[in-house]
Design an enzyme around this catalytic site. Structure first.
Site, PDB file in Angstrom:
ATOM      1  N   PHE A   1       0.862  -1.192   0.000  1.00  0.00           N
ATOM      2  CA  PHE A   1       0.000   0.000   0.000  1.00  0.00           C
ATOM      3  C   PHE A   1       0.886   1.225   0.000  1.00  0.00           C
ATOM      4  O   PHE A   1       1.698   1.422   0.917  1.00  0.00           O
ATOM      5  CB  PHE A   1      -0.929   0.025   1.218  1.00  0.00           C
ATOM      6  CG  PHE A   1      -1.917   1.161   1.148  1.00  0.00           C
ATOM      7  CD1 PHE A   1      -3.066   1.064   0.377  1.00  0.00           C
ATOM      8  CD2 PHE A   1      -1.679   2.347   1.833  1.00  0.00           C
ATOM      9  CE1 PHE A   1      -3.968   2.118   0.289  1.00  0.00           C
ATOM     10  CE2 PHE A   1      -2.573   3.407   1.752  1.00  0.00           C
ATOM     11  CZ  PHE A   1      -3.716   3.291   0.985  1.00  0.00           C
TER      12      PHE A   1
ATOM     13  N   ASP B   1       9.263   2.329   1.685  1.00  0.00           N
ATOM     14  CA  ASP B   1       8.087   3.048   2.167  1.00  0.00           C
ATOM     15  C   ASP B   1       7.947   2.732   3.652  1.00  0.00           C
ATOM     16  O   ASP B   1       7.534   1.641   4.030  1.00  0.00           O
ATOM     17  CB  ASP B   1       6.858   2.591   1.381  1.00  0.00           C
ATOM     18  CG  ASP B   1       5.565   3.244   1.847  1.00  0.00           C
ATOM     19  OD1 ASP B   1       5.530   3.769   2.982  1.00  0.00           O
ATOM     20  OD2 ASP B   1       4.574   3.200   1.106  1.00  0.00           O
TER      21      ASP B   1
ATOM     22  N   LYS C   1       2.487   9.688   8.795  1.00  0.00           N
ATOM     23  CA  LYS C   1       1.763   9.170   9.953  1.00  0.00           C
ATOM     24  C   LYS C   1       2.478   9.491  11.258  1.00  0.00           C
ATOM     25  O   LYS C   1       2.337  10.577  11.803  1.00  0.00           O
ATOM     26  CB  LYS C   1       1.496   7.670   9.800  1.00  0.00           C
ATOM     27  CG  LYS C   1       0.621   7.327   8.598  1.00  0.00           C
ATOM     28  CD  LYS C   1       0.240   5.862   8.592  1.00  0.00           C
ATOM     29  CE  LYS C   1      -0.434   5.452   7.297  1.00  0.00           C
ATOM     30  NZ  LYS C   1      -1.681   6.154   6.990  1.00  0.00           N
TER      31      LYS C   1
END
Length: 212
Positions: free
Chosen positions: A71, A156, A185
């Protein structure tokens, strides 16, 4: 702190932004930081850097290999990078330039690498796909393969960075240093801030190449 500028356009000089950049560089193995607002934007920036690197150092190579069950975001480009068909189906035609191969399959990664490949982008540990841990030697093998082929290794770390695997950055838990890393995040703890960070050796972006 709320009375100060925490995060704003890169057109403005911000002391907190400078201090954060210094902290990230001093505590990682990377050298240059570019701030954005979200993880998808950080990944977009990392891919733009990789594609410029490919133009300059890989005879124009522009393709990025990612893995299934990954993702990387919900922008039109990052949906193509995200190897999950149920995220992709509603938004076809997908942006070109991405190949999705099985996770933890080093042979599939090698087979997918062509003269058009400029980078490999993976999560050090998959989250969206079900907390999938890489097999021993997988990340190390990717590092060696990228070095052999002169392509960039992008980690990532939007879900794994900032202490979530027990080390400040997830790559430190596996002893494999990427060329480019993306963060979001946990970096802002609720503040919309993200970053992509790269080694000086692949820092091909110039002022005006990318914005925020």
């Amino acid at each position: 702190q709320a009375e100060k500028i925490i995060q704003t356009s890169n057109q403005f000089y911000s002391i907190p932004q400078l201090e954060l950049a210094e902290a990230l560089v001093e505590n990682s193995d990377l050298d240059k930081v570019f701030f954005a607002n979200s993880g998808a934007e950080a990944n977009e920036g990392a891919v733009k850097l990789a594609r410029k690197y490919g133009r300059l150092h890989r005879n124009g190579a522009q393709s990025v290999i990612t893995v299934l069950n990954s993702f990387h975001g919900r922008t039109q480009t990052m949906i193509a990078a995200t190897g999950q068909p149920h995220y992709q189906e509603a938004w076809k035609p997908l942006a070109p330039g991405f190949t999705n191969v099985p996770y933890n399959d080093f042979d599939a990664m090698k087979a997918a690498t062509t003269d058009e490949t400029c980078a490999i982008m993976v999560e050090v540990l998959q989250g969206e796909g079900g907390v999938n841990v890489p097999t021993e030697g997988y990340l190390k093998g990717l590092r060696e393969w990228c070095d052999e082929k002169n392509i960039l290794l992008i980690f990532d770390e939007i879900q794994t960075g900032m202490g979530r695997l027990g080390t400040l950055f997830g790559y430190q838990s596996f002893g494999v240093v990427p060329d480019v890393m993306t963060l979001a995040k946990g970096l802002g703890n609720g503040v919309p801030v993200a970053a992509f960070i790269c080694k000086e050796s692949c820092n091909v972006l110039e002022p005006g190449d990318h914005g925020s």
